[in-house]
Motif scaffolding. Structure first.
Motif, PDB file in Angstrom:
ATOM      1  N   VAL A 199     -39.997  74.164 -50.700  1.00 56.87           N
ATOM      2  CA  VAL A 199     -40.284  75.239 -51.573  1.00 56.87           C
ATOM      3  C   VAL A 199     -40.990  74.496 -52.870  1.00 56.87           C
ATOM      4  O   VAL A 199     -42.073  75.017 -53.610  1.00 56.87           O
ATOM      5  CB  VAL A 199     -39.316  76.377 -51.845  1.00 56.87           C
ATOM      6  CG1 VAL A 199     -39.882  77.271 -52.969  1.00 56.87           C
ATOM      7  CG2 VAL A 199     -38.781  76.923 -50.721  1.00 56.87           C
ATOM      8  N   THR A 200     -40.230  73.607 -53.381  1.00 59.11           N
ATOM      9  CA  THR A 200     -40.808  72.715 -54.631  1.00 59.11           C
ATOM     10  C   THR A 200     -40.862  71.456 -54.208  1.00 59.11           C
ATOM     11  O   THR A 200     -40.029  70.943 -53.243  1.00 59.11           O
ATOM     12  CB  THR A 200     -39.626  72.900 -55.730  1.00 59.11           C
ATOM     13  OG1 THR A 200     -38.331  72.234 -55.457  1.00 59.11           O
ATOM     14  CG2 THR A 200     -39.609  74.305 -55.951  1.00 59.11           C
ATOM     15  N   LEU A 217     -32.395  74.971 -67.928  1.00 57.43           N
ATOM     16  CA  LEU A 217     -32.520  76.225 -66.805  1.00 57.43           C
ATOM     17  C   LEU A 217     -33.988  76.484 -67.004  1.00 57.43           C
ATOM     18  O   LEU A 217     -34.609  76.658 -67.983  1.00 57.43           O
ATOM     19  CB  LEU A 217     -31.619  77.307 -67.091  1.00 57.43           C
ATOM     20  CG  LEU A 217     -30.200  76.999 -67.050  1.00 57.43           C
ATOM     21  CD1 LEU A 217     -29.242  78.188 -67.347  1.00 57.43           C
ATOM     22  CD2 LEU A 217     -29.706  76.306 -65.607  1.00 57.43           C
ATOM     23  N   TYR A 218     -34.596  76.735 -66.001  1.00 61.44           N
ATOM     24  CA  TYR A 218     -35.906  77.329 -66.073  1.00 61.44           C
ATOM     25  C   TYR A 218     -35.963  78.611 -64.831  1.00 61.44           C
ATOM     26  O   TYR A 218     -35.248  78.601 -64.051  1.00 61.44           O
ATOM     27  CB  TYR A 218     -36.818  76.277 -65.171  1.00 61.44           C
ATOM     28  CG  TYR A 218     -36.914  75.174 -66.311  1.00 61.44           C
ATOM     29  CD1 TYR A 218     -37.605  74.957 -66.990  1.00 61.44           C
ATOM     30  CD2 TYR A 218     -35.740  74.069 -66.148  1.00 61.44           C
ATOM     31  CE1 TYR A 218     -37.960  73.555 -67.813  1.00 61.44           C
ATOM     32  CE2 TYR A 218     -35.934  72.926 -66.860  1.00 61.44           C
ATOM     33  CZ  TYR A 218     -36.831  72.757 -67.755  1.00 61.44           C
ATOM     34  OH  TYR A 218     -37.027  71.524 -68.465  1.00 61.44           O
ATOM     35  N   ALA A 219     -37.018  79.609 -65.157  1.00 65.58           N
ATOM     36  CA  ALA A 219     -37.098  80.379 -64.353  1.00 65.58           C
ATOM     37  C   ALA A 219     -38.256  80.186 -63.173  1.00 65.58           C
ATOM     38  O   ALA A 219     -39.292  79.676 -63.378  1.00 65.58           O
ATOM     39  CB  ALA A 219     -37.594  81.653 -64.957  1.00 65.58           C
ATOM     40  N   LEU A 220     -38.181  80.546 -62.005  1.00 67.33           N
ATOM     41  CA  LEU A 220     -38.880  80.275 -60.935  1.00 67.33           C
ATOM     42  C   LEU A 220     -39.041  81.412 -60.133  1.00 67.33           C
ATOM     43  O   LEU A 220     -38.236  82.176 -59.660  1.00 67.33           O
ATOM     44  CB  LEU A 220     -38.570  79.214 -59.958  1.00 67.33           C
ATOM     45  CG  LEU A 220     -39.251  78.924 -58.708  1.00 67.33           C
ATOM     46  CD1 LEU A 220     -40.649  78.267 -59.231  1.00 67.33           C
ATOM     47  CD2 LEU A 220     -38.462  77.919 -57.737  1.00 67.33           C
ATOM     48  N   ALA A 240     -46.268  74.099 -53.149  1.00 62.49           N
ATOM     49  CA  ALA A 240     -44.864  73.357 -53.418  1.00 62.49           C
ATOM     50  C   ALA A 240     -44.747  72.366 -54.771  1.00 62.49           C
ATOM     51  O   ALA A 240     -44.070  72.219 -55.409  1.00 62.49           O
ATOM     52  CB  ALA A 240     -44.133  72.708 -52.172  1.00 62.49           C
ATOM     53  N   GLY A 241     -46.165  71.799 -54.799  1.00 58.82           N
ATOM     54  CA  GLY A 241     -46.440  70.763 -55.656  1.00 58.82           C
ATOM     55  C   GLY A 241     -46.954  71.456 -56.999  1.00 58.82           C
ATOM     56  O   GLY A 241     -46.955  70.840 -58.097  1.00 58.82           O
ATOM     57  N   ASN A 242     -46.928  72.779 -56.998  1.00 57.95           N
ATOM     58  CA  ASN A 242     -47.440  73.663 -58.211  1.00 57.95           C
ATOM     59  C   ASN A 242     -46.847  74.733 -58.666  1.00 57.95           C
ATOM     60  O   ASN A 242     -46.940  75.622 -59.148  1.00 57.95           O
ATOM     61  CB  ASN A 242     -48.875  74.033 -57.866  1.00 57.95           C
ATOM     62  CG  ASN A 242     -49.755  73.057 -57.777  1.00 57.95           C
ATOM     63  OD1 ASN A 242     -50.052  72.124 -58.571  1.00 57.95           O
ATOM     64  ND2 ASN A 242     -50.434  72.821 -56.441  1.00 57.95           N
ATOM     65  N   CYS A 243     -45.360  74.686 -58.325  1.00 55.86           N
ATOM     66  CA  CYS A 243     -44.453  75.708 -58.596  1.00 55.86           C
ATOM     67  C   CYS A 243     -44.306  75.739 -60.192  1.00 55.86           C
ATOM     68  O   CYS A 243     -43.911  74.937 -61.081  1.00 55.86           O
ATOM     69  CB  CYS A 243     -42.982  75.640 -58.063  1.00 55.86           C
ATOM     70  SG  CYS A 243     -43.104  75.787 -56.313  1.00 55.86           S
ATOM     71  N   GLU A 244     -44.378  76.933 -60.892  1.00 58.65           N
ATOM     72  CA  GLU A 244     -44.545  77.121 -62.143  1.00 58.65           C
ATOM     73  C   GLU A 244     -43.173  77.509 -62.776  1.00 58.65           C
ATOM     74  O   GLU A 244     -42.356  78.463 -62.149  1.00 58.65           O
ATOM     75  CB  GLU A 244     -45.490  78.213 -62.759  1.00 58.65           C
ATOM     76  CG  GLU A 244     -45.506  78.619 -64.310  1.00 58.65           C
ATOM     77  CD  GLU A 244     -46.329  79.617 -64.647  1.00 58.65           C
ATOM     78  OE1 GLU A 244     -46.371  79.924 -65.871  1.00 58.65           O
ATOM     79  OE2 GLU A 244     -46.931  80.303 -63.797  1.00 58.65           O
TER      80      GLU A 244
END
Length: 641
Positions: free
Chosen positions: A353-354, A385-388, A400-404
């Motif tokens: 996914v990432t 922590l980050y929101a995905l 997968a390589g461009n998850c913000e």
């Protein structure tokens, strides 16, 4: 913080010789001051994030050192998933193990009451937390019922008054591995239900076993992993059990039905949303194999089990089912990186996914699994922590390589003022042609005060740098692409660091994980020293072969103690929580894996092999100045820790 203690001792040992670090062309360039010991101790840690079922609110703990009290304190804050300024969520009373109710109405937590953990409830809209449980002996762990009307919890069995008095006087001769070895006597434990409508507790199981994990299904059935043995050396006795409130026959077996029967420990049971399939982890369905492990499914209707093959390379955590039961989401470390993966259960196919270089872990999910709270860090980025946000197919819109990632916390804002060494990955060939990978951090060119590193000014700098060989624990640990304050402190003081992922490490598949079997001592030694030689042979790294130090903790202490019996190349060593004589780890010892996997047999059946693998046998060869440390603030639970 024993690991920091070993770093400081190793540094002091190197500095006690005429081997002061110097800057060199190959060093990382420093833009600000480098980390000090105080900076390392003051690093703020983000812990235990949870997200509301609707995915709008994130609650997390922030642990920081209170200098005047000489201890760490955790405060809980809340932040919107969309971002913004975090706000205090809990008062000074605090709490642990926070969990949102499935309907989002309340948050449960554990708080200490008379030195026992009890469950408290807090209305999500605000107010004061109210004590919900008053269980004698306290609560060990808990989970919400699917309809939010009750809480399942595990509690230790209590001794009667006479037995408790005898126990306090020391009548527990079986448990000889307590105290300094860091092991507590295991109590038998069972499953209970707390009905929130009437605050009544009801016992569900009655068996002489230790509950290691459990998961309730929506219909009231509970999957349980338990072992009918309180001793430390028998984790492989853990089995899967099923509590079914509608099956009266279970009353003859302590309220539970046994699902598995083998010598392979099962763990992490997790029901699918429809309650038809139970997911769990195990290395085998036969024996306690040394493997990364597999996902398995148990069909509740047929009783059949199935091993999934798509994931089997590294450590797994953060496992959840998708809302529709089609997928399983999980974190896995592959080599030095960790990412989020999606497994199609029916097809047994896994995809990333990432795809980040570094350590990214999903820590909490919304009810629909589309909103994910992740923690991310790498060599030069402290964890935050980050929101995905994921799409309907639980994938990132850009692939997968461009998850913000949207940053939610800034736990260590002073990091902007500091200089960090950028880690690099090195590969080399070791004994038997095995490919070994290691992390190398060059020294920084600035000392903690912002001036030149120790060794003089620019006019009298030695072009070569001292290096510390750092050996990780486990042995099934791994040096990952993550922020390590101790490494950064050493780099800032002018030391390069080499941290190999020697045979026995995780994240490289079962061949490397099992590579230490029959190779204890010599196997690691060859991997470590070929790594040192690889670094020394690279002229761009400019490492001084006459200024090498070695340190390690737990299994790293085992390895470093063996290394200095085989070579005189190191000018200083710091050996922490080591085992120098493997024969001492039998009987009252606690390292079952030594005889089961790594050395084999027993010291009385094969004394020469056990002696050969023990550093004490070769101690007459040691010429390296060595400091040996033991745990000061936490016990060394095991050489596998």
């Amino acid at each position: 913080m024993p690991t920091l203690l070993t770093a400081v001792v190793a540094l002091a040992a190197l500095s006690s010789t005429p081997l002061l670090p110097t800057t060199a062309v190959a060093h990382s360039q420093a833009a600000g001051r480098s980390m000090t010991v105080d900076d390392v101790l003051a690093v703020v840690r983000i812990e235990a994030p949870v997200i509301s079922p609707d995915g709008t609110q994130v609650v997390f703990a922030q642990s920081e050192l209170v200098w005047d009290e000489n201890k760490r304190r955790s405060d809980h804050d809340r932040v919107d998933f969309a971002g913004g300024l975090p706000r205090r969520y809990l008062g000074d009373a605090g709490g642990e193990a926070l969990r949102f109710a499935p309907d989002g109405s309340r948050v449960a937590m554990l708080r200490e009451v008379d030195d026992e953990s009890q469950i408290f409830l807090l209305n999500t809209a605000g107010g004061e937390a109210v004590q919900a449980s008053r269980h004698a002996g306290g609560v060990r762990s808990y989970k919400w019922a699917a309809d939010s009307s009750a809480l399942y919890f595990v509690a230790d069995e209590q001794l009667d008054e006479a037995a408790a008095r005898e126990h306090e006087l020391g009548r527990d001769p079986v448990f000889v591995d307590e105290g300094p070895n860091g092991k507590d006597e295991a109590r038998y434990s069972n499953l209970w239900l707390l009905d929130l409508a009437n605050s009544e507790e009801r016992r569900l199981t009655r068996a002489e076993h230790v509950v290691v994990g459990f998961d309730p299904a929506a219909d009231g059935r509970v999957a349980i992993v338990a072992r009918p043995d309180r001793r430390t050396n028998y984790p492989f006795h853990a089995e899967l059990y099923l509590y079914d409130p509608n099956d009266p026959d279970h009353s003859n077996s302590g309220g539970i039905q046994r699902i598995t029967n083998n010598l392979a420990p099962e763990e992490d049971p997790l029901w699918s949303p429809d309650g038809r399939t139970l997911l769990y982890r195990a290395a085998s369905d036969q024996d306690f194999d040394l493997r990364s492990g597999y996902f398995w499914t148990y069909d509740a209707a047929s009783g059949e089990t199935r091993r999934l093959e798509a994931q089997r390379h590294g450590r797994v955590d953060g496992v959840v089912w998708s809302a529709d039961g089609r997928y399983v989401l999980f974190n896995e470390n592959l080599r030095t990186d960790t990412n989020l993966y999606r497994l199609d259960v029916a097809r047994d196919e896994a995809v990333a996914v990432t795809d980040r270089r570094g350590t990214l872990r999903a820590r909490a999910y919304s009810r629909d699994r589309r909103r994910v709270v992740v923690a991310f860090e790498d060599f030069t980025t402290p964890s935050n922590l980050y929101a995905l946000e994921l799409g309907d197919d639980l994938a990132c819109a850009g692939g997968a390589g461009n998850c913000e990632l949207v940053q939610l916390t800034d736990a260590n804002p002073n990091a902007a003022e500091l200089s960090f060494s950028e880690g690099a990955l090195l590969q080399w060939t070791s004994k038997g042609g095995m490919e070994i990978e290691g992390v190398f951090l060059p020294a920084l060119d600035a000392a903690p005060n912002g001036g030149a590193a120790a060794g003089g000014g620019a006019s009298d700098r030695d072009p070569k740098t001292p290096m510390i060989l750092d050996i990780h624990g486990g042995p099934a640990g791994v040096v990952a692409n993550r922020f390590d304050p101790e490494y950064q402190m050493l780099a800032g003081l002018g030391y390069a660091v080499l941290a190999p992922n020697f045979r026995g490490s995780s994240g490289y598949g079962d061949e490397v994980l099992r590579g230490l079997m029959g190779e204890v001592g010599d196997g690691e030694y060859q991997d470590l020293m070929t790594g040192v030689d690889h670094v020394l042979a690279n002229p761009d790294l400019e490492i001084d072969p006459d200024r090498l130090g070695v340190r390690g903790w737990s299994w790293g202490g085992v390895s470093s103690s063996y290394v200095i019996t085989q070579t005189e190349r190191f000018k200083a060593a710091s050996v922490g929580a080591m085992v120098g004589n493997w024969a001492a780890e039998t009987g009252p010892g606690f390292n079952f894996d030594v005889s089961l996997w790594y050395i084999g047999s027993s010291p009385w059946d094969d004394p020469e092999e056990w002696a050969k693998r023990s550093s004490i046998t070769h101690v007459r060869n040691v010429t390296t100045p060595t400091s040996s440390t033991v745990a000061a603030t936490k016990p060394a639970a095991s050489a596998r820790a």
